[in-house]
Design a protein around this motif. Structure first.
Motif, PDB file in Angstrom:
ATOM      1  N   THR A  27       0.866  -1.190   0.000  1.00 55.25           N
ATOM      2  CA  THR A  27       0.000   0.000   0.000  1.00 55.25           C
ATOM      3  C   THR A  27       0.887   1.220   0.000  1.00 55.25           C
ATOM      4  OG1 THR A  27      -0.113   0.118   2.417  1.00 55.25           O
ATOM      5  CG2 THR A  27      -1.790  -1.195   1.283  1.00 55.25           C
ATOM      6  N   PHE A  28       0.365   2.304  -0.502  1.00 60.27           N
ATOM      7  CA  PHE A  28       1.155   3.518  -0.575  1.00 60.27           C
ATOM      8  C   PHE A  28       0.323   4.722  -0.179  1.00 60.27           C
ATOM      9  CE2 PHE A  28       4.462   6.294  -1.728  1.00 60.27           C
ATOM     10  CZ  PHE A  28       3.912   7.365  -2.407  1.00 60.27           C
ATOM     11  N   ASN A  29       0.845   5.446   0.773  1.00 67.10           N
ATOM     12  CA  ASN A  29       0.241   6.711   1.168  1.00 67.10           C
ATOM     13  C   ASN A  29       1.211   7.820   0.800  1.00 67.10           C
ATOM     14  OD1 ASN A  29      -2.327   6.045   2.741  1.00 67.10           O
ATOM     15  ND2 ASN A  29      -0.825   4.702   3.704  1.00 67.10           N
ATOM     16  N   ALA A  30       0.792   8.699  -0.080  1.00 62.85           N
ATOM     17  CA  ALA A  30       1.677   9.761  -0.546  1.00 62.85           C
ATOM     18  C   ALA A  30       2.075  10.715   0.573  1.00 62.85           C
ATOM     19  CB  ALA A  30       1.012  10.539  -1.677  1.00 62.85           C
ATOM     20  N   ARG A  31       1.185  10.843   1.516  1.00 60.03           N
ATOM     21  CA  ARG A  31       1.440  11.717   2.662  1.00 60.03           C
ATOM     22  C   ARG A  31       1.010  10.997   3.929  1.00 60.03           C
ATOM     23  NH1 ARG A  31       0.096  13.882  -1.797  1.00 60.03           N
ATOM     24  NH2 ARG A  31      -2.001  13.028  -1.585  1.00 60.03           N
ATOM     25  N   MET A  32       1.794  11.095   4.971  1.00 57.78           N
ATOM     26  CA  MET A  32       1.451  10.482   6.253  1.00 57.78           C
ATOM     27  C   MET A  32       1.741  11.466   7.370  1.00 57.78           C
ATOM     28  SD  MET A  32       2.399   6.447   6.019  1.00 57.78           S
ATOM     29  CE  MET A  32       1.260   6.110   7.381  1.00 57.78           C
ATOM     30  N   GLU A  44      -5.599  17.438  17.092  1.00 58.76           N
ATOM     31  CA  GLU A  44      -4.719  18.461  16.544  1.00 58.76           C
ATOM     32  C   GLU A  44      -3.551  17.849  15.793  1.00 58.76           C
ATOM     33  OE1 GLU A  44      -2.999  20.907  19.570  1.00 58.76           O
ATOM     34  OE2 GLU A  44      -1.859  19.267  20.469  1.00 58.76           O
ATOM     35  N   PHE A  45      -3.070  18.608  14.841  1.00 62.25           N
ATOM     36  CA  PHE A  45      -1.938  18.193  14.021  1.00 62.25           C
ATOM     37  C   PHE A  45      -0.658  18.212  14.830  1.00 62.25           C
ATOM     38  CE2 PHE A  45       0.768  17.743  10.469  1.00 62.25           C
ATOM     39  CZ  PHE A  45       1.752  18.718  10.526  1.00 62.25           C
ATOM     40  N   VAL A  46       0.204  17.203  14.586  1.00 54.62           N
ATOM     41  CA  VAL A  46       1.502  17.136  15.243  1.00 54.62           C
ATOM     42  C   VAL A  46       2.623  17.253  14.217  1.00 54.62           C
ATOM     43  CG1 VAL A  46       3.060  15.730  16.634  1.00 54.62           C
ATOM     44  CG2 VAL A  46       0.591  15.711  17.117  1.00 54.62           C
ATOM     45  N   ALA A  47       2.638  16.343  13.254  1.00 56.62           N
ATOM     46  CA  ALA A  47       3.704  16.340  12.247  1.00 56.62           C
ATOM     47  C   ALA A  47       3.251  15.525  11.045  1.00 56.62           C
ATOM     48  CB  ALA A  47       4.988  15.745  12.826  1.00 56.62           C
ATOM     49  N   ALA A  48       3.873  15.788   9.894  1.00 53.72           N
ATOM     50  CA  ALA A  48       3.541  15.048   8.685  1.00 53.72           C
ATOM     51  C   ALA A  48       4.720  15.077   7.731  1.00 53.72           C
ATOM     52  CB  ALA A  48       2.305  15.644   8.009  1.00 53.72           C
ATOM     53  N   LEU A  49       4.664  14.177   6.756  1.00 53.81           N
ATOM     54  CA  LEU A  49       5.723  14.173   5.755  1.00 53.81           C
ATOM     55  C   LEU A  49       5.189  13.695   4.409  1.00 53.81           C
ATOM     56  CD1 LEU A  49       6.468  10.954   5.335  1.00 53.81           C
ATOM     57  CD2 LEU A  49       7.980  11.320   7.246  1.00 53.81           C
ATOM     58  N   SER A  50       5.935  14.098   3.376  1.00 47.49           N
ATOM     59  CA  SER A  50       5.703  13.586   2.035  1.00 47.49           C
ATOM     60  C   SER A  50       6.495  12.299   1.905  1.00 47.49           C
ATOM     61  CB  SER A  50       6.171  14.595   0.985  1.00 47.49           C
ATOM     62  OG  SER A  50       6.284  13.978  -0.285  1.00 47.49           O
ATOM     63  N   TRP A  51       5.824  11.201   1.565  1.00 47.61           N
ATOM     64  CA  TRP A  51       6.513   9.914   1.530  1.00 47.61           C
ATOM     65  C   TRP A  51       7.606   9.904   0.462  1.00 47.61           C
ATOM     66  CZ3 TRP A  51       5.865   6.404   5.226  1.00 47.61           C
ATOM     67  CH2 TRP A  51       6.485   5.170   5.068  1.00 47.61           C
ATOM     68  N   ARG A  52       7.360  10.492  -0.688  1.00 46.41           N
ATOM     69  CA  ARG A  52       8.334  10.467  -1.776  1.00 46.41           C
ATOM     70  C   ARG A  52       9.510  11.403  -1.531  1.00 46.41           C
ATOM     71  NH1 ARG A  52       3.827   9.573  -5.568  1.00 46.41           N
ATOM     72  NH2 ARG A  52       4.174   7.556  -6.573  1.00 46.41           N
ATOM     73  N   SER A  53       9.227  12.641  -1.184  1.00 49.76           N
ATOM     74  CA  SER A  53      10.300  13.626  -1.066  1.00 49.76           C
ATOM     75  C   SER A  53      10.925  13.662   0.317  1.00 49.76           C
ATOM     76  CB  SER A  53       9.765  15.015  -1.399  1.00 49.76           C
ATOM     77  OG  SER A  53       8.909  15.488  -0.367  1.00 49.76           O
ATOM     78  N   GLY A  54      10.165  13.218   1.314  1.00 49.62           N
ATOM     79  CA  GLY A  54      10.672  13.289   2.680  1.00 49.62           C
ATOM     80  C   GLY A  54      10.496  14.644   3.327  1.00 49.62           C
ATOM     81  N   SER A  55       9.866  15.584   2.634  1.00 51.32           N
ATOM     82  CA  SER A  55       9.611  16.890   3.232  1.00 51.32           C
ATOM     83  C   SER A  55       8.772  16.725   4.495  1.00 51.32           C
ATOM     84  CB  SER A  55       8.872  17.788   2.246  1.00 51.32           C
ATOM     85  OG  SER A  55       9.651  18.027   1.103  1.00 51.32           O
ATOM     86  N   THR A  56       9.125  17.479   5.527  1.00 56.29           N
ATOM     87  CA  THR A  56       8.444  17.342   6.812  1.00 56.29           C
ATOM     88  C   THR A  56       7.774  18.643   7.229  1.00 56.29           C
ATOM     89  OG1 THR A  56      10.500  17.854   7.969  1.00 56.29           O
ATOM     90  CG2 THR A  56       9.994  15.526   7.615  1.00 56.29           C
ATOM     91  N   PHE A  57       6.749  18.496   8.049  1.00 60.52           N
ATOM     92  CA  PHE A  57       5.979  19.626   8.542  1.00 60.52           C
ATOM     93  C   PHE A  57       5.665  19.370  10.014  1.00 60.52           C
ATOM     94  CE2 PHE A  57       5.261  21.181   4.278  1.00 60.52           C
ATOM     95  CZ  PHE A  57       5.322  20.017   3.513  1.00 60.52           C
ATOM     96  N   TYR A  58       5.741  20.412  10.824  1.00 61.78           N
ATOM     97  CA  TYR A  58       5.529  20.260  12.261  1.00 61.78           C
ATOM     98  C   TYR A  58       4.620  21.355  12.803  1.00 61.78           C
ATOM     99  CZ  TYR A  58       9.559  17.125  12.138  1.00 61.78           C
ATOM    100  OH  TYR A  58      10.427  16.087  11.868  1.00 61.78           O
ATOM    101  N   ALA A  59       3.876  20.992  13.825  1.00 62.22           N
ATOM    102  CA  ALA A  59       3.158  22.000  14.595  1.00 62.22           C
ATOM    103  C   ALA A  59       4.177  22.797  15.406  1.00 62.22           C
ATOM    104  CB  ALA A  59       2.157  21.333  15.530  1.00 62.22           C
ATOM    105  N   ASP A  60       3.910  24.066  15.613  1.00 59.01           N
ATOM    106  CA  ASP A  60       4.849  24.916  16.354  1.00 59.01           C
ATOM    107  C   ASP A  60       5.136  24.353  17.752  1.00 59.01           C
ATOM    108  OD1 ASP A  60       3.606  28.086  15.023  1.00 59.01           O
ATOM    109  OD2 ASP A  60       5.063  26.652  14.231  1.00 59.01           O
TER     110      ASP A  60
END
Length: 129
Positions: A27-32, A44-60
């Motif tokens: 299975t593949f999730n493009a974003r997790m 509430e949001f904590v953190a996420a990433l793009s599975w392909r690029s590895g780009s990450t995002f975080y809550a402050d």
């Protein structure tokens, strides 16, 4: 797609925990991402990433303390949580977004729970003071 989250537990203030989220093979999730919900509060949001690029995002609130990562070979997502605080106490949920988008979404997209179409069952993290 059933996501399996694990790794929660009881930890003292300043301690660390590592959460894991396993997705079924092939299975593949493009974003997790990881979200959390404390008693009596909204998810509430904590953190996420793009599975392909590895780009990450975080809550402050977790920047500099939490690190999200993935293992493509195992199809697993992780959340390393350091310097834990009592306000980090919550049920933590992993989420996957398998949709094909015609563009690269921004951080706002990653932070919205409604954009994820698969969810794990939650794992409880309790930080004691």
């Amino acid at each position: 797609v059933q996501l399996q989250a694990s790794g929660g537990g009881l930890v003292q203030v300043g301690g660390s925990l590592r959460l894991s989220c396993a997705a079924p093979e092939r299975t593949f999730n493009a974003r997790m991402g990881w979200f959390r919900q404390a008693p009596g509060k909204e998810r509430e949001f904590v953190a996420a990433l793009s599975w392909r690029s590895g780009s990450t995002f975080y809550a402050d609130s977790v920047k500099g303390r939490f690190t999200i990562s993935r293992d493509g070979g195992k199809n697993e997502l992780y959340l390393q949580m350091n310097s834990l605080k009592p306000e980090d106490t919550a049920a933590y949920y992993c989420a996957g977004d398998s949709k094909t988008l015609g563009y690269n979404p921004n951080s706002i997209y990653y932070s919205r729970a409604a954009n994820y179409n698969y969810w794990g069952q939650g794992t409880l993290v309790t930080v004691s003071s």
